[in-house]
Design an enzyme around this catalytic site. Sequence first.
Site, PDB file in Angstrom:
ATOM      1  N   ASN A   1     -28.050  37.536   8.845  1.00 12.22           N
ATOM      2  CA  ASN A   1     -27.541  36.583   9.835  1.00 12.22           C
ATOM      3  C   ASN A   1     -26.041  36.432   9.604  1.00 12.22           C
ATOM      4  O   ASN A   1     -25.619  35.795   8.649  1.00 12.22           O
ATOM      5  CB  ASN A   1     -28.268  35.237   9.633  1.00 12.22           C
ATOM      6  CG  ASN A   1     -27.694  34.134  10.502  1.00 12.22           C
ATOM      7  OD1 ASN A   1     -26.899  34.388  11.407  1.00 12.22           O
ATOM      8  ND2 ASN A   1     -28.096  32.897  10.225  1.00 12.22           N
ATOM      9  N   TRP A   2     -25.249  37.055  10.473  1.00 11.26           N
ATOM     10  CA  TRP A   2     -23.785  37.065  10.261  1.00 11.26           C
ATOM     11  C   TRP A   2     -23.137  35.738  10.644  1.00 11.26           C
ATOM     12  O   TRP A   2     -21.949  35.548  10.405  1.00 11.26           O
ATOM     13  CB  TRP A   2     -23.148  38.188  11.070  1.00 11.26           C
ATOM     14  CG  TRP A   2     -23.526  39.571  10.613  1.00 11.26           C
ATOM     15  CD1 TRP A   2     -24.331  39.890   9.537  1.00 11.26           C
ATOM     16  CD2 TRP A   2     -23.117  40.818  11.182  1.00 11.26           C
ATOM     17  NE1 TRP A   2     -24.445  41.251   9.418  1.00 11.26           N
ATOM     18  CE2 TRP A   2     -23.711  41.851  10.416  1.00 11.26           C
ATOM     19  CE3 TRP A   2     -22.309  41.156  12.260  1.00 11.26           C
ATOM     20  CZ2 TRP A   2     -23.514  43.200  10.701  1.00 11.26           C
ATOM     21  CZ3 TRP A   2     -22.114  42.501  12.546  1.00 11.26           C
ATOM     22  CH2 TRP A   2     -22.702  43.514  11.774  1.00 11.26           C
ATOM     23  N   LYS A   3     -23.874  34.879  11.311  1.00  7.46           N
ATOM     24  CA  LYS A   3     -23.314  33.591  11.770  1.00  7.46           C
ATOM     25  C   LYS A   3     -22.032  33.852  12.588  1.00  7.46           C
ATOM     26  O   LYS A   3     -21.985  34.799  13.350  1.00  7.46           O
ATOM     27  CB  LYS A   3     -23.107  32.653  10.587  1.00  7.46           C
ATOM     28  CG  LYS A   3     -24.390  32.526   9.760  1.00  7.46           C
ATOM     29  CD  LYS A   3     -24.364  31.443   8.733  1.00  7.46           C
ATOM     30  CE  LYS A   3     -25.685  31.462   7.956  1.00  7.46           C
ATOM     31  NZ  LYS A   3     -25.840  30.357   7.031  1.00  7.46           N
TER      32      LYS A   3
ATOM     33  N   HIS B   1     -32.580  27.947  13.708  1.00  6.10           N
ATOM     34  CA  HIS B   1     -31.857  27.978  12.427  1.00  6.10           C
ATOM     35  C   HIS B   1     -31.376  26.571  12.094  1.00  6.10           C
ATOM     36  O   HIS B   1     -31.034  25.797  12.996  1.00  6.10           O
ATOM     37  CB  HIS B   1     -30.673  28.946  12.521  1.00  6.10           C
ATOM     38  CG  HIS B   1     -30.006  29.144  11.199  1.00  6.10           C
ATOM     39  ND1 HIS B   1     -29.067  28.270  10.714  1.00  6.10           N
ATOM     40  CD2 HIS B   1     -30.183  30.087  10.239  1.00  6.10           C
ATOM     41  CE1 HIS B   1     -28.689  28.681   9.506  1.00  6.10           C
ATOM     42  NE2 HIS B   1     -29.345  29.784   9.202  1.00  6.10           N
TER      43      HIS B   1
ATOM     44  N   GLU C   1     -28.663  25.425  11.115  1.00  8.27           N
ATOM     45  CA  GLU C   1     -27.353  25.050  11.681  1.00  8.27           C
ATOM     46  C   GLU C   1     -27.486  24.686  13.155  1.00  8.27           C
ATOM     47  O   GLU C   1     -26.775  23.817  13.653  1.00  8.27           O
ATOM     48  CB  GLU C   1     -26.345  26.189  11.451  1.00  8.27           C
ATOM     49  CG  GLU C   1     -25.861  26.201  10.005  1.00  8.27           C
ATOM     50  CD  GLU C   1     -25.638  27.588   9.424  1.00  8.27           C
ATOM     51  OE1 GLU C   1     -25.397  28.543  10.187  1.00  8.27           O
ATOM     52  OE2 GLU C   1     -25.724  27.730   8.189  1.00  8.27           O
TER      53      GLU C   1
ATOM     54  N   GLU D   1     -36.554  28.449   5.441  1.00  9.73           N
ATOM     55  CA  GLU D   1     -35.195  28.313   4.924  1.00  9.73           C
ATOM     56  C   GLU D   1     -34.942  26.860   4.534  1.00  9.73           C
ATOM     57  O   GLU D   1     -34.574  26.042   5.390  1.00  9.73           O
ATOM     58  CB  GLU D   1     -34.176  28.724   5.993  1.00  9.73           C
ATOM     59  CG  GLU D   1     -34.278  30.164   6.415  1.00  9.73           C
ATOM     60  CD  GLU D   1     -32.935  30.698   6.902  1.00  9.73           C
ATOM     61  OE1 GLU D   1     -32.473  31.698   6.344  1.00  9.73           O
ATOM     62  OE2 GLU D   1     -32.331  30.108   7.808  1.00  9.73           O
TER      63      GLU D   1
ATOM     64  N   GLY E   1     -26.390  28.597   2.035  1.00  9.52           N
ATOM     65  CA  GLY E   1     -24.949  28.638   1.817  1.00  9.52           C
ATOM     66  C   GLY E   1     -24.482  27.798   0.639  1.00  9.52           C
ATOM     67  O   GLY E   1     -23.294  27.549   0.476  1.00  9.52           O
TER      68      GLY E   1
ATOM     69  N   SER F   1     -29.474  31.476   0.225  1.00  8.52           N
ATOM     70  CA  SER F   1     -28.772  32.046  -0.928  1.00  8.52           C
ATOM     71  C   SER F   1     -29.480  33.241  -1.563  1.00  8.52           C
ATOM     72  O   SER F   1     -29.498  33.379  -2.789  1.00  8.52           O
ATOM     73  CB  SER F   1     -28.489  30.957  -1.975  1.00  8.52           C
ATOM     74  OG  SER F   1     -27.667  29.942  -1.415  1.00  8.52           O
TER      75      SER F   1
END
Length: 255
Positions: A10-12, A96, A98, A168, A174, A214
Amino acid sequence: MKRNKIVAGNWKLNYGPKAGAEFALELRKKLLDTPGVQIILCPPFLALSPVRKAVEGTRIAVGAQNMHFAESGAFTGEIAGSMIKETGADYVILGHSERRHVFGEDNEMIGHKVARSLKDGLKPILCVGETIEERKAEQTMSIVAKQLRAGLADVSAAQMDEVLIAYEPVWAIGTGLTASPEQADKVHRFIRKELQDLYGEEVAAKTPILYGGSVKPDNTKGLLSNEDIDGALVGGAALKVESFAGIVSEAAALS
Ligand code: PGA
């Protein structure tokens, strides 16, 4: 049941069309000897087409990080599932943390997105996970169950063939803090039990459940050795070809 391992990056909000395609080409060269692992790259929307082109003819698949729940309409700034599909992408990350915590998406909206993604021919990766406060208050399982049930509210047993789940824990994303293999395994087994209640044993046994938070090359083996942890959804460590390829190699060794 033996399920193939899956590693999704997941490159965000990193790597546009040019950098994304360069990354994908470099990864493609490196990963010639890791069969048995499904690799999925999830770049920002604008990089979907170039990344897909860069991995053409390989077993590397492409996914988006979000989509809107409507087919089309007056939704300024949004992207529809059918548009994602048109780029050649096959997957979409939904729910997700976020999206939930920074952009205020709730369980109901995520459920609509999951249902829409399936109609659009995409495979949703439905993310669930508790915050640190919820874990301390021993609400992990109830939160995860609620997110899971709402996310899958309009999904039939037959459609579950196309669905992936990602556990997650928000506190591990992160932060450098990873759930221990035991902590992760406990929640993964709980998710599989929930899937069994919802859809029966056969569906529960074949649904891939990824872990995210992570993940790095040196903790991949410990996490993915668990029978119920079918792969990894990787953020930070997916941004370097070296570390992402390292995770894929660890997963391949377990396949
Ligand atoms: P992280 O992110 O690997 O940087 O913790 C994972 C994710 O957000 O999917």
